[in-house]
Design a protein around this motif. Sequence first.
Motif, PDB file in Angstrom:
ATOM      1  N   GLU A 628       0.832  -1.201   0.000  1.00 52.24           N
ATOM      2  CA  GLU A 628       0.000   0.000   0.000  1.00 52.24           C
ATOM      3  C   GLU A 628       0.868   1.254   0.000  1.00 52.24           C
ATOM      4  O   GLU A 628       0.469   2.305  -0.506  1.00 52.24           O
ATOM      5  N   GLY A 629       2.069   1.135   0.564  1.00 48.97           N
ATOM      6  CA  GLY A 629       2.970   2.282   0.596  1.00 48.97           C
ATOM      7  C   GLY A 629       3.395   2.744  -0.776  1.00 48.97           C
ATOM      8  O   GLY A 629       3.733   3.919  -0.976  1.00 48.97           O
ATOM      9  N   VAL A 630       3.365   1.849  -1.769  1.00 48.03           N
ATOM     10  CA  VAL A 630       3.771   2.209  -3.129  1.00 48.03           C
ATOM     11  C   VAL A 630       2.839   3.262  -3.714  1.00 48.03           C
ATOM     12  O   VAL A 630       3.264   4.157  -4.447  1.00 48.03           O
ATOM     13  N   THR A 631       1.541   3.159  -3.401  1.00 44.03           N
ATOM     14  CA  THR A 631       0.576   4.115  -3.949  1.00 44.03           C
ATOM     15  C   THR A 631       0.392   5.326  -3.044  1.00 44.03           C
ATOM     16  O   THR A 631      -0.340   6.250  -3.395  1.00 44.03           O
ATOM     17  N   ARG A 632       1.025   5.302  -1.876  1.00 42.25           N
ATOM     18  CA  ARG A 632       0.935   6.448  -0.966  1.00 42.25           C
ATOM     19  C   ARG A 632       2.170   7.349  -1.036  1.00 42.25           C
ATOM     20  O   ARG A 632       2.071   8.564  -0.932  1.00 42.25           O
ATOM     21  N   ASN A 633       3.320   6.724  -1.226  1.00 38.65           N
ATOM     22  CA  ASN A 633       4.552   7.506  -1.177  1.00 38.65           C
ATOM     23  C   ASN A 633       5.621   6.902  -2.079  1.00 38.65           C
ATOM     24  O   ASN A 633       6.783   6.851  -1.734  1.00 38.65           O
ATOM     25  N   GLY A 634       5.190   6.409  -3.233  1.00 39.99           N
ATOM     26  CA  GLY A 634       6.154   5.777  -4.123  1.00 39.99           C
ATOM     27  C   GLY A 634       5.782   5.970  -5.569  1.00 39.99           C
ATOM     28  O   GLY A 634       5.071   6.912  -5.942  1.00 39.99           O
ATOM     29  N   SER A 635       6.240   5.057  -6.392  1.00 40.19           N
ATOM     30  CA  SER A 635       6.044   5.189  -7.833  1.00 40.19           C
ATOM     31  C   SER A 635       4.596   5.034  -8.260  1.00 40.19           C
ATOM     32  O   SER A 635       4.249   5.350  -9.395  1.00 40.19           O
ATOM     33  N   GLY A 636       3.721   4.566  -7.345  1.00 42.32           N
ATOM     34  CA  GLY A 636       2.299   4.450  -7.670  1.00 42.32           C
ATOM     35  C   GLY A 636       1.483   5.609  -7.168  1.00 42.32           C
ATOM     36  O   GLY A 636       0.253   5.580  -7.238  1.00 42.32           O
ATOM     37  N   VAL A 637       2.142   6.689  -6.674  1.00 41.84           N
ATOM     38  CA  VAL A 637       1.429   7.825  -6.102  1.00 41.84           C
ATOM     39  C   VAL A 637       0.569   8.535  -7.147  1.00 41.84           C
ATOM     40  O   VAL A 637      -0.380   9.241  -6.819  1.00 41.84           O
ATOM     41  N   ARG A 638       0.874   8.333  -8.425  1.00 47.14           N
ATOM     42  CA  ARG A 638       0.089   8.942  -9.501  1.00 47.14           C
ATOM     43  C   ARG A 638      -1.376   8.534  -9.429  1.00 47.14           C
ATOM     44  O   ARG A 638      -2.255   9.274  -9.866  1.00 47.14           O
ATOM     45  N   LEU A 639      -1.634   7.344  -8.905  1.00 46.05           N
ATOM     46  CA  LEU A 639      -3.020   6.894  -8.798  1.00 46.05           C
ATOM     47  C   LEU A 639      -3.831   7.755  -7.840  1.00 46.05           C
ATOM     48  O   LEU A 639      -5.057   7.740  -7.878  1.00 46.05           O
ATOM     49  N   ARG A 640      -3.149   8.489  -6.974  1.00 46.43           N
ATOM     50  CA  ARG A 640      -3.835   9.351  -6.014  1.00 46.43           C
ATOM     51  C   ARG A 640      -4.145  10.721  -6.598  1.00 46.43           C
ATOM     52  O   ARG A 640      -4.711  11.568  -5.912  1.00 46.43           O
ATOM     53  N   GLY A 641      -3.725  10.951  -7.842  1.00 45.94           N
ATOM     54  CA  GLY A 641      -4.001  12.236  -8.465  1.00 45.94           C
ATOM     55  C   GLY A 641      -3.081  13.334  -7.991  1.00 45.94           C
ATOM     56  O   GLY A 641      -3.368  14.510  -8.166  1.00 45.94           O
TER      57      GLY A 641
END
Length: 770
Positions: A628-641
């Motif tokens: 979950e950290g990848v989408t919060r503070n990593g390379s997947g953060v783009r998904l958060r807009g």
Amino acid sequence: MAQKQKKKQKSKPSKRPYIIGFWALFGIGLLAVVLVFLLASWGAFGKMPEFEELENPETNLATEIFSSDGETIGKYYSENRTPIKYEDLPDHLVEALVATEDERFYKHAGIDAKGTLRAAVYLGTRGGASTITQQLSKLLFTEDVANNTFARIMQKIKEWVIATRLERQYTKEEIITMYFNKYDFVYQAVGIRSASKIYFGKEAKNLSIEESAVLVAMLKNAALYNPVRRPVLVKQRRNQVFVQMRKNGYISEREEDSLQQLPLNLDFSPEGHDEGMATYFRVYLQGFMQDWIEKNPKPDGSNYSLYRDGLKIYTTLDSKMQQYAESAVERHISHLQKEFDRQNKNNKTAPFRDINKDQVSAIINSAMRRSVRWKQMANKGIDEEEIIASFDKEAKMRVFSWDGIKDTVMTPRDSIFYYKGFLQAGLMSMTPQTGEVKAWVGGTNFKHFKYDHVEQGKRQVGSTFKPFVYATAIDQLKLSPCDMMPKNRFTIEKGKYGNAKDWSPSNAGGEYTGMLSLRNALAQSVNTITARVIDKTGPGPVLDLVSKLGVDTKNFSNGPAIALGTEDMSLYEMVSAYSTFVNEGVYIEPIFVNRIEDKNGTVLYQHIPKARDVMNKEAAYVTVNLLEGVTRNGSGVRLRGTYAKDFTHYKRGVTGYPYDFKNPIAGKTGTTQNQSDGWFMGMVPNLVTGVWVGAEDRAVHFPNLTYGQGATMALPIWGMYMKDLYADEDLEISDGEFPRPDNLSIRVNCDETETDSTSEDNSVPDELDF
């Protein structure tokens, strides 16, 4: 006088011999006709059907593939025929047929005497005499011999005999149903159900009266009166059907006038093997079915035919999810391709990079030898020099492009270069709790690119392998996402794990200072910390875990470098492996067929789930929490807009990406050497989806990470796909928290304030609109 009259009477010839002769000839003729019909019925003029054949007419029935939501997603066939029941035929379709083809259908017993007499007197100029029953008999049991007069007469006699048998054996409704099920409407549309789907995109029962009239108009000659080829002619013929319907009292004159003004309104959707939904999946399923058929014979010992026995295959694919997946792939890759082509304009070895001319020639020569052209010419005995020369001769071609099929002139060798330059993609989506595969996109266009990038293709997985390393450490050593490790350089000495030399991985961006939690280390894909983790477990336990997760590891190396994703894996393997984390540590083998039935609905196969425990619930949950950290503070953060801190250079003034997901998402991006492969693995509680993007050859790639990383190549497809899924509330895709096990002993709530740059370049492309 009396004697004279008597003489006159004696000289008058008697009519009795003529009368006797007439009746004798009539009797002989009648007997001859009866004899001819008897001989025909006995098969003297060619094979006649037995009673059993009349009861079960020999027809080739297509195998139909159904989605989990009941939609037909494809067929396997020698003839694309799927039978339909009489009650599923709309009344106006039947009325149009009877009014146009056989007005006295309900009054005769197979042969229309009035129509036959009229045809004989006027030599067919005022209409034919074939009844619907006769037309069916011709379709079922006789061959077309129109160019042979004697044979045509014999055929007509056989049609009459068969027609009378059909009328004795079947009801009028059954005859109409068999006729509609048998007729070939061309374009692989055999039978009314296939025709309805192909020409109007709907089931037969949903046809409008004007659509029914078009299909009945085609019965005169489907090749000539074809709405795709000759719409004007077909409209004229359709309007004549309305005339016949009004004449026979099925519609009013006012209805006839209004219906004749309507356009054809086709929704032409061919069902060839190269067209339609889930084409790559259907090829994979075809292999599964062939294997199943070999192992599961019929009760009589013979084998089922995938193309003629009318099997019904009920798959796990969801038709809506499949459509959303295909749309996401097409939208992103068609856009990304434009940027890829732009960056190749000044590339002297385009579409290849980082290889010399000899290596380019080797790739092209290998492609030539694998081509259909080479194989066909070699099979004809043509020598190799002549075959090679043929690849340099210009020819007219129709080639694929994202703007549509293009007509051009090029050499076959140039066409290989042309097709090598296209980016490809794969997507697989699976329900982790059941193993049901819900979407399968093996490429961008099956007709032009046959290679399946879900199961057939295996590519380097890059950083998407790292969660397996972390999961091993969590399962065996109880490491926490909150545990801190240094980013500084780390070396595993030669021979420690069989490695031939010292192994000291580098961090992207050259960052080697400071401490990071395991959560942020994975989010930012820090190689040196991953090396430290695998050094704590050893490569062996990691490979053991990966093998238990359904991955074929027999060709994997056993050195520590596997931690960075140096090995090749398929998208199929990756999705099923990641699903185990969400499914509380239980691996479930992916399933794509729930059951198989024969044409009568008898269940021949029912799937039995195959599952095994791989890790405990706690370790599985902590791994998901880590991801979950990848989408919060990593390379997947783009998904958060939102952007990471280094996104400030973005020039267009846009403040975020369009996905803007607020719900929990676990995931991992991956980018391989030279940007040859871009990956994104994304998970929500009831769906795991993997995306891969790259080109057919690894030497075809973007020149840098801005476009060549997984977060740019693959993640947008996942984002588009999931946005569509969440917009469709009927699909019930979870937006909640991942299930947390009771009595969790490993700490997952970390009070972290540290931030750092990510190892994958999160800079935003200036010209690609996501």
